[in-house]
Scaffold this active site. Sequence first.
Site, short mmCIF file in Angstrom:
data_model
loop_
_atom_site.label_atom_id
_atom_site.label_comp_id
_atom_site.label_asym_id
_atom_site.label_seq_id
_atom_site.Cartn_x
_atom_site.Cartn_y
_atom_site.Cartn_z
N SER A 52 53.27 59.42 40.90
CA SER A 52 51.82 59.62 40.96
C SER A 52 51.54 61.04 41.42
CB SER A 52 51.23 58.64 41.98
OG SER A 52 49.87 58.91 42.20
N TYR A 80 50.09 54.68 50.33
CA TYR A 80 50.46 54.91 48.92
C TYR A 80 51.21 56.23 48.78
CZ TYR A 80 49.86 55.13 43.82
OH TYR A 80 50.07 55.20 42.46
N1 LIG Z 1 46.51 53.72 37.42
C1 LIG Z 1 46.62 54.91 37.97
O1 LIG Z 1 45.63 55.65 38.11
C2 LIG Z 1 47.97 55.40 38.41
C3 LIG Z 1 48.09 56.76 38.72
C4 LIG Z 1 49.32 57.26 39.13
C5 LIG Z 1 50.40 56.43 39.22
N2 LIG Z 1 50.27 55.10 38.94
C6 LIG Z 1 51.46 54.28 39.07
O2 LIG Z 1 51.74 53.68 37.83
C7 LIG Z 1 52.42 52.44 38.02
C8 LIG Z 1 51.70 51.38 37.21
O3 LIG Z 1 50.37 51.31 37.68
P1 LIG Z 1 49.21 50.63 36.82
O4 LIG Z 1 48.02 51.47 36.95
O5 LIG Z 1 49.71 50.24 35.50
O6 LIG Z 1 48.96 49.33 37.74
P2 LIG Z 1 48.42 47.87 37.40
O7 LIG Z 1 47.52 47.90 36.20
O8 LIG Z 1 47.88 47.35 38.69
O9 LIG Z 1 49.75 47.07 37.01
C9 LIG Z 1 50.74 46.96 37.98
C10 LIG Z 1 51.95 46.30 37.37
O10 LIG Z 1 52.95 46.20 38.38
C11 LIG Z 1 53.36 44.85 38.48
N3 LIG Z 1 53.79 44.50 39.83
C12 LIG Z 1 53.13 44.73 40.99
N4 LIG Z 1 53.84 44.26 42.02
C13 LIG Z 1 54.97 43.71 41.50
C14 LIG Z 1 56.09 43.05 42.05
N5 LIG Z 1 56.20 42.82 43.37
N6 LIG Z 1 57.04 42.62 41.22
C15 LIG Z 1 56.96 42.82 39.88
N7 LIG Z 1 55.92 43.44 39.30
C16 LIG Z 1 54.94 43.87 40.10
C17 LIG Z 1 52.15 44.04 38.04
O11 LIG Z 1 52.54 42.75 37.68
P3 LIG Z 1 51.52 41.50 37.74
O12 LIG Z 1 50.78 41.50 36.43
O13 LIG Z 1 52.40 40.33 37.94
O14 LIG Z 1 50.59 41.73 38.91
C18 LIG Z 1 51.66 44.89 36.88
O15 LIG Z 1 52.40 44.64 35.73
C19 LIG Z 1 52.42 52.19 39.52
O16 LIG Z 1 53.67 52.54 40.05
C20 LIG Z 1 51.33 53.11 40.04
O17 LIG Z 1 51.57 53.51 41.36
C21 LIG Z 1 49.08 54.57 38.52
#
Ligand SMILES: NC(=O)c1ccc[n+]([C@@H]2O[C@H](COP(=O)([O-])OP(=O)(O)OC[C@H]3O[C@@H](n4cnc5c(N)ncnc54)[C@H](OP(=O)(O)O)[C@@H]3O)[C@@H](O)[C@H]2O)c1
Length: 245
Positions: free
Chosen positions: A145, A158
């Site tokens: 991130s 975070y």
């Molecule tokens: N969105 C942003 O703005 C952003 C920016 C920078 C970095 N990121 C990073 O990108 C990555 C993905 O984020 P996203 O935005 O796609 O988030 P998201 O839409 O909230 O999806 C999160 C994913 O992680 C899974 N997950 C969470 N806890 C878990 C666990 N204990 N075991 C297995 N799976 C788990 C969730 O599964 P479930 O469906 O089962 O909940 C879901 O598939 C993360 O590492 C986040 O920090 C996101």
Amino acid sequence: MSDQSTQEAAVRTALVTGATRGIGRAVAQDLAKDHVVFIGGRSAEDVERVRAELAGVGPGTRPFVADVSSDEQVAAAWAPLREEFPELNVLVHSAGIAPQSPVADAPREMWEKIFDVNVISVAQLTRLVLPQLRAAGGDVVAVNSGSGFTANPSGALYSGSKFALRALTDALREEERGNGVRVTSVHPGRVATDMQRELHDYMGREYRAEEWIRPEQIAAAVRLAVDATRDAEVEVVTVRPSGMV
Ligand SMILES: NC(=O)c1ccc[n+]([C@@H]2O[C@H](COP(=O)([O-])OP(=O)(O)OC[C@H]3O[C@@H](n4cnc5c(N)ncnc54)[C@H](OP(=O)(O)O)[C@@H]3O)[C@@H](O)[C@H]2O)c1
């Protein structure tokens, strides 16, 4: 060699955690074009939904149903895949959580949970599959991130976890340099996913998906790393909202 065994030898494999939603789902959709993708998720139902979406797209998918913070569940999900596929070409860590809290209000359990999911689970899954990654000369891609570089109020949890994840990937990259495994850290800014919607709720701001990066663009950054020829290693990629839409 027969046509069939030639195809079998050429099959590429990718394990994507957090593939049920958001960035991980977009990465799985993209990699599925030319990899057998192991769809990582906590719920078997959600994993099967994504697999159904990808039916007929490429060489196929397999389920990887596990809470990444459970070593037992991860080992059970990995065992049949290791049996079927001796090599793993790509490991993408996208599962992650982003709870917000001022330090003053964050109990020990919050710290333990976020470091468990965002850091320790990444290390343990990588460790488990490293022999198959080395066998393939594979790629590890961690979805980090912008918060892996900076920290803002309510972001100690975070950013702390993402700084630690950056340390993990920096160290791993040098450890594996001689072993053929490449390590990439992708640093998105705000991406239009459920996580971003929840962060907006926390900040009390209106969420408008069109202002933020589409998950497919983070998948494109992962693709850049995976498709780089073997003379090159894409070490760190930062993708930020352009502010133009
Ligand atoms: N969105 C942003 O703005 C952003 C920016 C920078 C970095 N990121 C990073 O990108 C990555 C993905 O984020 P996203 O935005 O796609 O988030 P998201 O839409 O909230 O999806 C999160 C994913 O992680 C899974 N997950 C969470 N806890 C878990 C666990 N204990 N075991 C297995 N799976 C788990 C969730 O599964 P479930 O469906 O089962 O909940 C879901 O598939 C993360 O590492 C986040 O920090 C996101």
